[in-house]
Design an enzyme around this catalytic site. Structure first.
Site: not given
Ligand code: RIB
Ligand code: CA
Length: 313
Positions: A243
């Site tokens: 992500h």
């Molecule tokens: O949904 C993914 C996000 O949530 C990313 O930033 C992960 O690190 C968590 O913070």
């Protein structure tokens, strides 16, 4: 480099945050003015410790780390140890950090830093719940027109949610902060699950990281080996979505991504859809766009960039 882009990374490390921070530290195109930490994946004390562990792993203990909000604006804190492990950075055994936490809190650091630079100079890069960003905008609304852009990881629309069927974690944890940010009038680039779920680590991609044979690349592979297991089981895929590095990769090589300017609203009323990012992709509301919503990624180019850059550290 005179045209270096000045950024503040706001983060809740988190293995994927760690890769994003390493990518930024390895990239001379970016001037990291500071790292601000927020409660999210794990409580604030751990996200702040983890940010320092990552800076020291990168050999950059001089990076200013400022601690921010320990809980969302209005809701109780929801954390994700089941994904990130009890330390928030499970995987490699990284040494306890010795670099300091800066005395100024994250919110005042963001405000003072934006005010101290010319309009349009500072880009904010939130990788976790938006609590610090919202507090800065509430405390100092004058900074909104001075911020160049907010390039954030959060939300989801066609892909749905990863924390509830409707909501992605960063937005779900602090939907009221997200509402404040998305209505502040600051240009936003949003990297939602719709694009991050197309950036899947795989054994081959992690092997490429390991093949570099450097301490940073070995640690990054170990972080992702741990991080992937939860999503591999959940989604039945070879590898898991990476992500947060999408935010930094967008700054470095925006051509790896494509998206659309859309109006995005945040659900803050219904418990059923709390934290949902309602993306008007088909422009049915005629409301003005407040975000460029990314939906496509050149995943091969993305991972090649990560491996090439992390090998430099
Ligand atoms: O949904 C993914 C996000 O949530 C990313 O930033 C992960 O690190 C968590 O913070
Ligand atoms: Ca994060």
């Amino acid at each position: 480099m005179s045209d270096r882009r000045a950024i503040i990374i706001d983060t809740d490390p988190g293995q994927d945050d760690a890769i994003a921070i390493l990518l930024a530290l390895a990239s001379p195109e970016l001037e990291i003015l500071g790292i601000t930490t927020v409660a999210g994946n794990v409580p604030l004390e751990l996200t702040t410790k983890n940010a320092r562990k990552i800076c020291e792993l990168a050999g950059r203990p001089e990076t200013p780390v400022h601690a921010g909000a320990s809980r969302p604006l209005m809701r109780r804190l929801v954390t994700a140890e089941h994904v990130h492990g009890k330390t928030g950075l499970d995987g490699p055994d990284l040494p306890e950090p010795t670099m300091p936490v800066q005395p100024q809190n994250a919110v005042d650091f963001i405000i003072d830093t934006v005010r101290a630079h010319p309009d349009g100079h500072v880009t904010l890069c939130p990788l976790g719940p938006l609590t610090n960003i919202a507090l800065a905008l509430i405390k100092a609304p004058d900074i909104a027109p001075k911020i160049a852009r907010i390039v954030l990881m959060g939300g989801g629309f066609f892909e749905g949610g990863n924390t509830t069927p409707a909501a992605e974690f960063n937005i779900y944890v602090d939907p009221h902060a997200a509402h404040t940010v998305f209505t502040a009038g600051v240009p936003i680039v949003m990297a939602p699950l719709d694009v991050t779920h197309k950036a899947l680590t795989s054994n081959a991609r992690l092997d490429a990281l390991r093949a570099k044979g450097t301490p940073v690349c070995d640690a990054a592979a170990a972080l992702l080996d741990f991080f992937d297991r939860y999503d591999e089981e959940k989604y039945g895929t070879d590898g898991g979505p990476l992500h947060d590095p999408c935010v930094i990769a967008y700054l470095l090589r925006p051509e790896l991504f494509s998206g659309r300017d859309c109006h995005v609203a945040i659900e803050t009323g219904s418990e059923l859809t709390m934290g949902m990012t309602v993306v008007d992709w088909w422009r049915v509301t005629k409301k003005p766009a407040n975000a460029n919503v990314l939906r496509e990624i050149d995943a091969t180019g993305f991972f090649d960039l990560i491996v090439e850059r992390l090998a430099r550290l």
